[in-house]
Scaffold this motif. Sequence first.
Motif, PDB file in Angstrom:
ATOM      1  N   ALA A  60       3.742  -5.949   1.030  1.00 19.49           N
ATOM      2  CA  ALA A  60       2.570  -6.693   0.574  1.00 19.49           C
ATOM      3  C   ALA A  60       2.856  -8.166   0.364  1.00 19.49           C
ATOM      4  O   ALA A  60       1.975  -9.001   0.530  1.00 19.49           O
ATOM      5  CB  ALA A  60       2.045  -6.086  -0.736  1.00 19.49           C
ATOM      6  N   GLY A  74       5.980  -3.921  -2.095  1.00 17.74           N
ATOM      7  CA  GLY A  74       4.978  -3.168  -1.364  1.00 17.74           C
ATOM      8  C   GLY A  74       5.003  -1.711  -1.754  1.00 17.74           C
ATOM      9  O   GLY A  74       5.448  -1.336  -2.844  1.00 17.74           O
ATOM     10  N   GLY A 385       1.559  -4.196   7.107  1.00 16.26           N
ATOM     11  CA  GLY A 385       2.621  -4.534   6.175  1.00 16.26           C
ATOM     12  C   GLY A 385       4.002  -4.589   6.780  1.00 16.26           C
ATOM     13  O   GLY A 385       4.989  -4.216   6.135  1.00 16.26           O
TER      14      GLY A 385
END
Length: 679
Positions: A60, A74, A385
């Motif tokens: 992220a 993330g 991602g």
Amino acid sequence: MRLQTAQLRTLSAVAAVALTVAMAACASATGAHASGPRTSGSGSAGSGAGGSGPAGADVAAVAFPTASSGWAVGTVGSGGTAGSGGTAGSGGSAIWHTDSAGAGWQTQWRGSGTFVSLTATDPEHAWAILGRKLLGTTDGGTSWRVLTTLPKNAAEVRFATASVGVVIIDGCLPGLNQEPSRCPGQVLVSRDGGAAWTSVLKSPMPVFAVANASGKLWAAEPAASGVVTYLTSTVSASAGSGRSWSRLSTTRTTIPLSDEVDISLALSGGKLALASVFDLESCAMHGCITDTASSGNGGKTWHALNLPDEYPDDCGPASLELSTAGDGSVWIGSSRNGAACAPPLGLLYRDTGSGWRQLPPWQLSEITTLDAVNAQVAYAIGDEGLLARTEDGGQHWIQVLPAPVPTGEVDAVSDGLAFGAQDGIDAGAILRADPAGWSQVAELPGVVTQLDFPSPENGVAVTYSSGSGWRLWSSTDGGTSWTAGGGGLPKGAVLIGPWMSADGHGLLLTEQGGEPWSPQTGGTAPVREWVTSDWGASWRQAATLPLGRAEPSGPVSFAYANGTWTGWMSVLNAKSNFQIDVVNGDRLSVLPGKPPTDNVQLIGPSTGFAWSVDYSGRTPVLALSRTTNGGHSWQRYTKKLPANPSSGLPLIGFSSAQDGWMVEGGATLVTVNGGRTWS
């Protein structure tokens, strides 16, 4: 810095209008780097074991204070498998750290909650917002602890030094569904490394800020100019504690701004130098309306920033990320909506000091985060991602988290060797599998649409790019180096193939319509065969397939034996049913046995595989069929797949009737019994 990761994933379903370019904010030239998604979430701190970052990682945000040392945050998918020596993840959120420029990762923290933002000033100090919790480390991540609980809607954290930082509170975070005029903004300042925070600026509208190493603050907010359809962006500066602010300038934007606006500020040389405006409400299928500007006097006056565009069309940016590195170099990454726009989808720029230069683009992936370290090294997050790194000023990018696997196709050569086309970041990547896993061995310009190795050393690839069209490439050293072929490819149509034999005989198809960067998704007749006997140096038309009222529906495979080419081709017949046709020259016949039609591979004149995936249940199930007698009898096998249904078909390639490879959900499996079992 806070990024539009959540916005971009929403944009792939929405549509657009704009032709102006914008940027997202970035860290100052003091060496502080920060990034994070603009999204809301909640959760509490947890702890995690060490180990390398898993292949199932969905990154992220990243923060790299040096070229080799940095952090990523993330989530980890429950179906992920190990990469770089790690173990499969069991879900949840994580903080990963690397000291090897992404070659290896250590999991420093595991827990629940949603990461919102990440920033770091040096290899020892980093901070992350997890829901409302502010996590921090002062020892390179050996220990992470909760420093404080932030107010609701904490959206971004940025530190200029180990002591001085700001937090942005945004009442209009995506997903909150706030009514207009109910998006209060607030700026918090810390001078003790994040333990204590003081509110220094509040507004009924969103407000954004950045600090330099000496503690000087700059802020910006949208403001109405008499009527709500004409708004201005007001930039202010504050010295000392931030309790008094003086207005630097009021710059009228070229667009009306909504309350869902994101204003990004970036410093250079310790002074405010760049600003951008991104309005989420303006986004539609072909992009978003945005403004960007630069200032040479600390924000007193502004000048529009114009970027070169080598790919002009009706698509504007879905977002644009700006990053200012510690050496003063400035990078920009622009994204276009892949649901409505043709490749390239990720555009890259760098300020060379004598003007902006457009860099080689990402073909099939948008760019949701950009974190520059210097003029040569930068990190970027793409679709799904995936984290990539460049060390040559943006000329080439290598996926570093999660571990790269092919995403275009798998070409199996033997039970111990396979090649792959594309990874999650680089549509021109050539990958090779060895006992250590997949590794990128080469990069071709454009999108690799076909890869075929008839022997371990000799292979061909076809690429497509909007600038140069179709190109044929050949390798004689196992894919490490490639030579562009002559101009002998057929012109004026979409190419499918080629398929090659070990002695240089080849066949390809041409068809009309379809997407050239994804040729086996189906086009229209006429479908013509072209053959070569000199490894593609020259081609001649061999036949036109008599499809009649049938239409090509996508997957095609050909095999060469005894001087003859035989093919399998999925078609939509005159009764609107899908079937597999056998192709012999200019003759078509239905392949018996009603095999699956989603994908096919022909190994020899009568041996081949067909497969599809059933997503109707909780767990997707692979249905694989194999024949060794031209379809008169089939062996049918099923296998449960761990991946989320959104991942699409697994990539499968067979080198014989027994040996095959499969890439699914980041995992690589092999079979030695024709697909009955995989390990």
